[in-house]
Write a protein that holds these residues in place. Structure first.
Motif, PDB file in Angstrom:
ATOM      1  N   SER A 182      34.612   7.119  14.715  1.00 26.20           N
ATOM      2  CA  SER A 182      33.134   5.921  13.761  1.00 26.20           C
ATOM      3  C   SER A 182      31.943   6.400  14.784  1.00 26.20           C
ATOM      4  O   SER A 182      31.396   5.854  14.890  1.00 26.20           O
ATOM      5  CB  SER A 182      33.334   4.642  14.270  1.00 26.20           C
ATOM      6  N   GLU A 183      33.000   6.969  15.851  1.00 24.96           N
ATOM      7  CA  GLU A 183      31.644   7.952  17.043  1.00 24.96           C
ATOM      8  C   GLU A 183      30.700   8.314  16.283  1.00 24.96           C
ATOM      9  O   GLU A 183      31.440   9.132  15.216  1.00 24.96           O
ATOM     10  CB  GLU A 183      32.214   9.038  17.836  1.00 24.96           C
ATOM     11  N   GLY A 184      29.237   8.749  16.053  1.00 32.02           N
ATOM     12  CA  GLY A 184      28.374   9.347  15.369  1.00 32.02           C
ATOM     13  C   GLY A 184      27.356   9.005  14.485  1.00 32.02           C
ATOM     14  O   GLY A 184      27.150   9.426  13.734  1.00 32.02           O
ATOM     15  N   VAL A 185      28.032   7.266  14.483  1.00 30.51           N
ATOM     16  CA  VAL A 185      27.909   7.084  12.537  1.00 30.51           C
ATOM     17  C   VAL A 185      26.804   6.000  13.211  1.00 30.51           C
ATOM     18  O   VAL A 185      26.713   5.099  13.890  1.00 30.51           O
ATOM     19  CB  VAL A 185      28.559   5.895  12.303  1.00 30.51           C
ATOM     20  N   GLN A 186      25.244   6.001  12.678  1.00 28.81           N
ATOM     21  CA  GLN A 186      24.023   5.417  12.443  1.00 28.81           C
ATOM     22  C   GLN A 186      23.750   4.273  11.546  1.00 28.81           C
ATOM     23  O   GLN A 186      25.308   4.185  10.615  1.00 28.81           O
ATOM     24  CB  GLN A 186      23.217   6.651  12.814  1.00 28.81           C
ATOM     25  N   ILE A 187      23.291   3.303  12.073  1.00 29.06           N
ATOM     26  CA  ILE A 187      22.999   2.125  10.975  1.00 29.06           C
ATOM     27  C   ILE A 187      22.017   2.125  10.765  1.00 29.06           C
ATOM     28  O   ILE A 187      20.502   2.432  11.337  1.00 29.06           O
ATOM     29  CB  ILE A 187      23.406   1.145  12.178  1.00 29.06           C
ATOM     30  N   LEU A 188      21.914   1.877   9.247  1.00 29.26           N
ATOM     31  CA  LEU A 188      20.658   1.958   8.059  1.00 29.26           C
ATOM     32  C   LEU A 188      20.819   0.247   7.913  1.00 29.26           C
ATOM     33  O   LEU A 188      20.897   0.192   6.879  1.00 29.26           O
ATOM     34  CB  LEU A 188      21.150   2.469   7.413  1.00 29.26           C
ATOM     35  N   LEU A 189      18.956  -0.004   8.335  1.00 23.90           N
ATOM     36  CA  LEU A 189      18.991  -1.239   8.503  1.00 23.90           C
ATOM     37  C   LEU A 189      18.237  -1.234   7.615  1.00 23.90           C
ATOM     38  O   LEU A 189      16.975  -1.196   7.073  1.00 23.90           O
ATOM     39  CB  LEU A 189      18.686  -2.003   9.662  1.00 23.90           C
ATOM     40  N   VAL A 190      18.415  -1.988   6.229  1.00 21.09           N
ATOM     41  CA  VAL A 190      17.539  -1.906   4.905  1.00 21.09           C
ATOM     42  C   VAL A 190      16.763  -3.372   4.877  1.00 21.09           C
ATOM     43  O   VAL A 190      17.822  -3.838   4.777  1.00 21.09           O
ATOM     44  CB  VAL A 190      17.683  -1.904   3.850  1.00 21.09           C
ATOM     45  N   GLU A 191      15.722  -3.731   5.168  1.00 20.41           N
ATOM     46  CA  GLU A 191      15.247  -4.954   5.046  1.00 20.41           C
ATOM     47  C   GLU A 191      13.891  -4.633   5.089  1.00 20.41           C
ATOM     48  O   GLU A 191      13.376  -4.487   5.987  1.00 20.41           O
ATOM     49  CB  GLU A 191      15.311  -6.135   6.661  1.00 20.41           C
ATOM     50  N   ASP A 192      13.035  -5.419   3.996  1.00 18.27           N
ATOM     51  CA  ASP A 192      11.467  -5.668   3.990  1.00 18.27           C
ATOM     52  C   ASP A 192      10.842  -6.608   4.678  1.00 18.27           C
ATOM     53  O   ASP A 192       9.674  -6.133   5.025  1.00 18.27           O
ATOM     54  CB  ASP A 192      11.587  -5.937   2.723  1.00 18.27           C
ATOM     55  N   ASP A 193      11.794  -7.687   5.164  1.00 14.52           N
ATOM     56  CA  ASP A 193      10.437  -8.995   6.373  1.00 14.52           C
ATOM     57  C   ASP A 193      10.879  -8.105   7.983  1.00 14.52           C
ATOM     58  O   ASP A 193      11.457  -7.979   8.127  1.00 14.52           O
ATOM     59  CB  ASP A 193      11.322 -10.274   6.195  1.00 14.52           C
ATOM     60  N   PRO A 194       9.537  -7.188   8.133  1.00 15.58           N
ATOM     61  CA  PRO A 194       9.333  -7.520   9.230  1.00 15.58           C
ATOM     62  C   PRO A 194       9.956  -8.346  10.576  1.00 15.58           C
ATOM     63  O   PRO A 194      10.848  -7.201  11.666  1.00 15.58           O
ATOM     64  CB  PRO A 194       7.493  -7.680   9.256  1.00 15.58           C
ATOM     65  N   ALA A 195       9.909  -9.017  10.674  1.00 17.03           N
ATOM     66  CA  ALA A 195      10.418 -10.871  11.720  1.00 17.03           C
ATOM     67  C   ALA A 195      12.593 -10.097  11.908  1.00 17.03           C
ATOM     68  O   ALA A 195      12.568 -10.080  12.582  1.00 17.03           O
ATOM     69  CB  ALA A 195       9.917 -11.468  11.741  1.00 17.03           C
ATOM     70  N   GLU A 196      12.317 -10.179  10.312  1.00 15.03           N
ATOM     71  CA  GLU A 196      14.074 -10.224  10.476  1.00 15.03           C
ATOM     72  C   GLU A 196      14.648  -9.008  10.507  1.00 15.03           C
ATOM     73  O   GLU A 196      15.523  -8.556  11.268  1.00 15.03           O
ATOM     74  CB  GLU A 196      13.939 -10.343   8.949  1.00 15.03           C
ATOM     75  N   ARG A 197      13.550  -8.026  10.295  1.00 11.98           N
ATOM     76  CA  ARG A 197      13.818  -6.209  10.454  1.00 11.98           C
ATOM     77  C   ARG A 197      13.808  -6.756  12.179  1.00 11.98           C
ATOM     78  O   ARG A 197      15.273  -5.934  12.852  1.00 11.98           O
ATOM     79  CB  ARG A 197      13.071  -5.519   9.570  1.00 11.98           C
ATOM     80  N   ARG A 198      13.004  -6.829  12.901  1.00 15.87           N
ATOM     81  CA  ARG A 198      12.686  -6.255  13.949  1.00 15.87           C
ATOM     82  C   ARG A 198      13.983  -7.635  14.835  1.00 15.87           C
ATOM     83  O   ARG A 198      14.904  -6.635  15.742  1.00 15.87           O
ATOM     84  CB  ARG A 198      11.597  -7.769  14.509  1.00 15.87           C
ATOM     85  N   ALA A 199      14.299  -8.179  13.871  1.00 20.24           N
ATOM     86  CA  ALA A 199      15.806  -9.455  15.043  1.00 20.24           C
ATOM     87  C   ALA A 199      17.177  -8.715  14.455  1.00 20.24           C
ATOM     88  O   ALA A 199      17.611  -7.919  15.882  1.00 20.24           O
ATOM     89  CB  ALA A 199      15.508 -10.558  14.680  1.00 20.24           C
ATOM     90  N   ALA A 200      17.389  -8.237  13.444  1.00 19.17           N
ATOM     91  CA  ALA A 200      18.173  -7.479  13.732  1.00 19.17           C
ATOM     92  C   ALA A 200      18.246  -6.985  14.218  1.00 19.17           C
ATOM     93  O   ALA A 200      19.599  -5.650  14.519  1.00 19.17           O
ATOM     94  CB  ALA A 200      18.245  -7.272  11.801  1.00 19.17           C
TER      95      ALA A 200
END
Ligand code: ADP
Length: 515
Positions: free
Chosen positions: A2-20
């Protein structure tokens, strides 16, 4: 991995996205953010190893649709959903659409604390799934190889029953796989001559490990169904003594080798016999000739003929072996020259006359005016010797052998017809094979090489050899040779002109009949 695995965060709410995003950054992995389903799919399409974290409410598509697309297009990319509704039904729905895990969003943001742990579990699960898939593929490949291999393979359960049999072995045992599985190995094979009980063999495998030896298919006579078998117990270390074990058996078909060995043994005894008999005649008669008693003038002339014939039998055998080794080494060369076929046949018939007479077989020659033939005369003599020799050899007293030569559709046909015992129909397709002999109640001397050599020589001349035969009635062997182009014998090439006179002489002499 699992090294080198990136996270793709899909969230439309900017505040939620920042926190996550902040929470996920603590995993030490690169976090890529996307505000819509289309953007997320675009990131995945560009490539990379991702784990996706997404909310179900997206501006451009339902989060479940995005899950379905990810599962279909990127099946190795796990997705974790963050759902705002604390409703198991929603989570199950998302899981069915392809989500690997879910996290319930809390208003106080406490769910973000769990998110890195959930991702770690998801990636671990992905490793397990990958391992499982690898194993499955390996098992499938092995099963495919086992099914497809030409060696036979069985897996035996600890009771000696067949748990698996591959196609090759099932074919050889002439039974479908389904009727073999579940039965005892001993129902299908046994030790040669039943020297040992198969049960003892299997017990020895269980206790002592690997066993190798010969097993034979039941109900099938050698050379078919002879197997070189290795039985190997599965699982190590070995369980306690007396404990039965699962075993794998590899069956190597030895039928061909067995048949060859048998052939070689038969062949050796055959040639030693075939040489010994005429040699004994020669030695016996020469002893008689060198003995002062009876005086030489009282020795019957037949004695010399017998000595000559016996010498010729041995000579014929040796010639056949030499021809064979030349053919096999690709050293058979042709020296084609114009020659008089009718004259050659005349000599051959005269030569074999005494043998035929002594056997009580009538021998006749019928030839017509023949076109010129350009061929290797000495090689064709070998063909004639083999075919004429056979015709006399396989015809009983009172029978007839006729040699004839005639034009046939622009070719010359030399026909050897006998009223001998004939050849069974099932032997006909194999008759010209090397060492092939028709099995008879009473053995006639021979090596099974004559027809093979004759065919090779005739075909090397661009000719053809055919046989028709009716058991109990007789056989006809026809050699078809291409006739020379007209004019070949008229002396337009070196040395050939001298033959024109002979050709004429022969034409005056035909047809010849000899009885
Ligand atoms: P060989 O005669 O030395 O056995 P050949 O290759 O000349 O070997 O012949 C192969 C087999 O074909 C013989 O063993 C015999 O069984 C059969 N055969 C050949 N010619 C005849 C014939 N004219 N009549 C009957 N059987 C024949």
């Amino acid at each position: 991995m699992s090294e080198g695995v990136q996270i793709l965060l899909v969230e439309d709410d900017p505040a939620e996205r920042r926190a996550a995003g902040r929470a996920l950054a603590q995993t030490g992995r690169v976090v890529t953010e996307a505000a819509s389903g289309a953007e997320a799919l675009g990131v995945l399409r560009r490539g990379g190893d991702f784990v996706v974290v997404l909310g179900l409410a997206l501006p451009d598509m339902d989060g479940r649709d995005l899950l379905v697309r990810i599962a279909a297009d990127h099946p190795d990319t796990p997705a974790v959903i963050v759902t705002s509704v604390d409703d198991v039904a929603v989570a199950i729905d998302a899981l069915q659409c392809g989500a690997w895990e879910y996290v319930v969003r809390r208003a106080d943001g406490s769910h973000l604390v769990h998110l890195p742990g959930v991702l770690a579990r998801t990636l671990e699960r992905r490793e397990l799934v990958r391992d499982r898939n690898r194993c499955r593929e390996e098992v499938e490949a092995l099963a495919l190889a086992l099914r497809g291999t030409t060696d036979g393979v069985v897996v035996l359960d600890p009771g000696g029953r067949v748990a698996f049999v591959n196609l090759a072995l099932a074919h050889a045992w002439r039974q479908p796989e389904s009727t073999i599985v579940g039965r005892f190995l001993g129902d299908f094979v046994g030790t040669p001559g039943g020297q040992a009980d198969l049960g003892d063999v299997l017990a020895a495998v269980g206790e002592g490990g690997r066993w190798s030896g010969e097993l034979r298919t039941r109900g099938i006579e050698p050379p078919q169904g002879v197997w070189d078998v290795t039985l190997t117990p599965l699982g190590s270390p070995a369980p306690a003594p007396g404990h039965a074990r699962t075993a794998v058996g590899i069956f190597r078909d030895m039928s061909e080798k067995y048949a060859l060995e048998q052939l070689r043994a038969d062949f050796l005894s055959m040639i030693t016999h075939d040489i010994k008999v005429p040699l004994t005649v020669i030695l016996g008669y020469t002893e008689m000739l060198t003995d002062p008693e009876p005086p030489p003038d009282q020795i019957p002339p037949e004695v010399l003929t017998r000595i000559r014939e016996s010498g010729e039998t041995i000579h014929g055998l040796v010639c056949n072996f030499l021809d064979l080794s030349r053919i096999e080494a690709g050293r058979m060369t042709l020296d084609p020259r114009p020659f008089d076929l009718a004259e050659m046949l005349d000599h051959a018939v005269e030569h074999y006359g005494s043998t035929a007479r002594r056997k009580g077989v009538r021998l006749a020659l019928e030839t017509e005016r023949l076109p010129a033939l350009v061929a290797d005369e000495s090689q064709l003599q070998r063909v004639v010797a083999n075919l004429l020799g056979n015709a006399i050899k396989y015809t009983a007293a009172g029978g007839r052998v006729t040699v004839s030569a005639a034009r046939q559709d622009g070719r010359v046909a030399v026909v050897f017809r006998d009223t001998g015992h004939g050849i069974p129909a099932d032997e006909m397709p194999h008759l010209f094979e090397k060492y092939r002999r028709v099995r008879q109640a009473k053995r006639t001397e021979g090596t099974g090489l004559g027809l093979f050599i004759a065919k090779t020589i005739v075909e090397a001349h661009g000719g053809d050899i055919r046989v028709e035969s009716t058991p109990g009635v007789g056989s006809t062997f026809t050699v078809l040779l291409p006739a020379a182009m007209s004019g070949v014998c008229r002396g337009d090439r070196g040395g050939r002109g001298e033959r024109t006179g002979e050709r004429k002489r022969l034409a005056q002499r035909r047809p010849t009949r000899r009885a």
